[in-house]
Design an enzyme around this catalytic site. Sequence first.
Site, mmCIF file in Angstrom:
data_model
loop_
_atom_site.group_PDB
_atom_site.id
_atom_site.type_symbol
_atom_site.label_atom_id
_atom_site.label_comp_id
_atom_site.label_asym_id
_atom_site.label_seq_id
_atom_site.Cartn_x
_atom_site.Cartn_y
_atom_site.Cartn_z
ATOM 1 N N GLU A 176 2.089 -33.139 8.637
ATOM 2 C CA GLU A 176 0.700 -33.581 8.423
ATOM 3 C C GLU A 176 0.531 -34.318 7.092
ATOM 4 O OE1 GLU A 176 -1.986 -30.237 8.144
ATOM 5 O OE2 GLU A 176 -0.756 -29.217 6.672
ATOM 6 N N ASP B 241 4.157 -22.602 4.743
ATOM 7 C CA ASP B 241 4.647 -23.917 4.307
ATOM 8 C C ASP B 241 6.033 -23.908 3.652
ATOM 9 O OD1 ASP B 241 2.228 -24.893 5.187
ATOM 10 O OD2 ASP B 241 1.280 -24.831 3.218
ATOM 11 N N GLY C 77 -0.269 -18.555 -0.939
ATOM 12 C CA GLY C 77 0.513 -19.767 -1.191
ATOM 13 C C GLY C 77 0.258 -20.351 -2.575
ATOM 14 N N LYS D 25 18.130 -45.181 27.085
ATOM 15 C CA LYS D 25 17.374 -43.996 26.641
ATOM 16 C C LYS D 25 15.942 -44.089 27.165
ATOM 17 C CE LYS D 25 16.520 -41.280 22.485
ATOM 18 N NZ LYS D 25 16.679 -40.026 23.226
ATOM 19 N N ARG E 239 -10.364 -19.452 1.160
ATOM 20 C CA ARG E 239 -10.041 -20.368 0.063
ATOM 21 C C ARG E 239 -11.296 -20.420 -0.800
ATOM 22 N NH1 ARG E 239 -5.398 -22.711 1.845
ATOM 23 N NH2 ARG E 239 -5.176 -23.157 4.062
ATOM 24 N N VAL F 92 0.840 -1.213 0.000
ATOM 25 C CA VAL F 92 0.000 0.000 0.000
ATOM 26 C C VAL F 92 0.872 1.260 0.000
ATOM 27 C CG1 VAL F 92 -1.671 1.343 1.356
ATOM 28 C CG2 VAL F 92 -1.979 -1.130 1.081
ATOM 29 N N GLN G 2 0.271 -22.759 15.041
ATOM 30 C CA GLN G 2 1.483 -22.429 14.260
ATOM 31 C C GLN G 2 1.274 -21.256 13.310
ATOM 32 O OE1 GLN G 2 3.168 -26.522 12.732
ATOM 33 N NE2 GLN G 2 1.043 -26.685 13.363
HETATM 34 O O1 F6P Z 1 -1.050 -23.555 3.699
HETATM 35 C C1 F6P Z 1 -1.006 -23.226 5.031
HETATM 36 C C2 F6P Z 1 -1.673 -24.287 5.867
HETATM 37 O O2 F6P Z 1 -1.579 -23.906 7.227
HETATM 38 C C3 F6P Z 1 -1.148 -25.711 5.677
HETATM 39 O O3 F6P Z 1 0.040 -25.946 6.368
HETATM 40 C C4 F6P Z 1 -2.322 -26.518 6.157
HETATM 41 O O4 F6P Z 1 -2.344 -27.787 5.565
HETATM 42 C C5 F6P Z 1 -3.501 -25.704 5.713
HETATM 43 O O5 F6P Z 1 -3.040 -24.373 5.532
HETATM 44 C C6 F6P Z 1 -4.656 -25.717 6.662
HETATM 45 O O6 F6P Z 1 -5.667 -24.952 6.109
HETATM 46 P P1 F6P Z 1 -7.032 -24.562 6.817
HETATM 47 O O7 F6P Z 1 -6.754 -23.485 7.811
HETATM 48 O O8 F6P Z 1 -7.900 -24.106 5.695
HETATM 49 O O9 F6P Z 1 -7.513 -25.814 7.489
#
Ligand code: F6P
Length: 324
Positions: free
Chosen positions: A228, A133, A107, A219, A77, A29, A257
């Site tokens: 994931e 990611d 992304g 250990k 999305r 901006v 995260q």
């Molecule tokens: O692309 C970022 C991310 O956090 C991925 O690491 C993860 O698989 C996905 O988005 C999760 O998306 P949502 O928040 O739509 O469940």
Amino acid sequence: MSSTEIKKIGVLTSGGDGPGMNAGIRSVVRSALSEGLEVAGIIRGYQGLIDDDVIPMNHRSVANIINRGGTILKTARSEEFKTDEGQKKALATLKKHNIDALVVIGGDGSYRGARDLLQKYNFPVVALPGTIDNDLCGTDQTIGCHTAVHTALEAIDKIRDTVHSMERIFVIEVMGNHSGYIAMEVAVGSGAEELLVPERPFDYEKICAKIKKGHESGKISWMIVTAEGAAKAPEVAEAIGTRTGFETRFVVLGHIQRGGVPLAPDRILATRLGAAAVDLLVKGESGKAVGVVKRQINVVPLTVACEKQNSLLEEYYRLIEVLT
Ligand code: F6P
């Protein structure tokens, strides 16, 4: 379209939010305003274009956001934007607001959307890698990844206390979609004993044999980081617990995260890339993705800003092998 024809740009964030997106918006901006361009903010990414959710932006609209997580423009999305009908509605909105070019922060899915606008409708667009990611090519780092890894490490440091005190195996699932980048960084940064990523096959028998051998030599605890996209934590915990007979728990770190105050590397990266994107548009260039390679601004055609190969993976696996 030549630079002289660009009078107004739009900016949007799309896909999963990430720490540093706001710093990117601010940079886009203010860089655009300093070039004498008008700026419109699009709310909820491509869906906002379809729904005609567009706001004017000025210097003050982006005050006090450089340190804030998430995105002030909201994000989504959009399934509708994947259709011709949705894309045509989006173009009508761009036309209605006299937006001549678009800066997309997002992304891989957002890059594909930007590519469609460029290839199918010849609409000028530049993209910045806004995803935790770190799975886009043309850049060493994506906006948000540093902070996400740090946040995961802070959580794991806490889990480690229990792992050690109660002599357990812990499986920790981190995000990354189809990429093991976050998991790889988190495993090395947390001192985990095992790493599971989608880019490399793994074998539960081998992992368990290692755990049993370690146990014989005294250990008492293990941390296993799984991406994931490789295997879900409950499944891994079940497989390991059943085979070893040791108490095995799991934690899915999930969206923790993605949130929080962006760390310095993400704020600075986003700020540099936002300005670089506007520079490109002002120079009359579009259809590009901006990133950094070896700390220098790097520009690649959107058509090649695809999935990145993780060149560090073997080195990181060696580190885990040697150091644990
Ligand atoms: O692309 C970022 C991310 O956090 C991925 O690491 C993860 O698989 C996905 O988005 C999760 O998306 P949502 O928040 O739509 O469940």
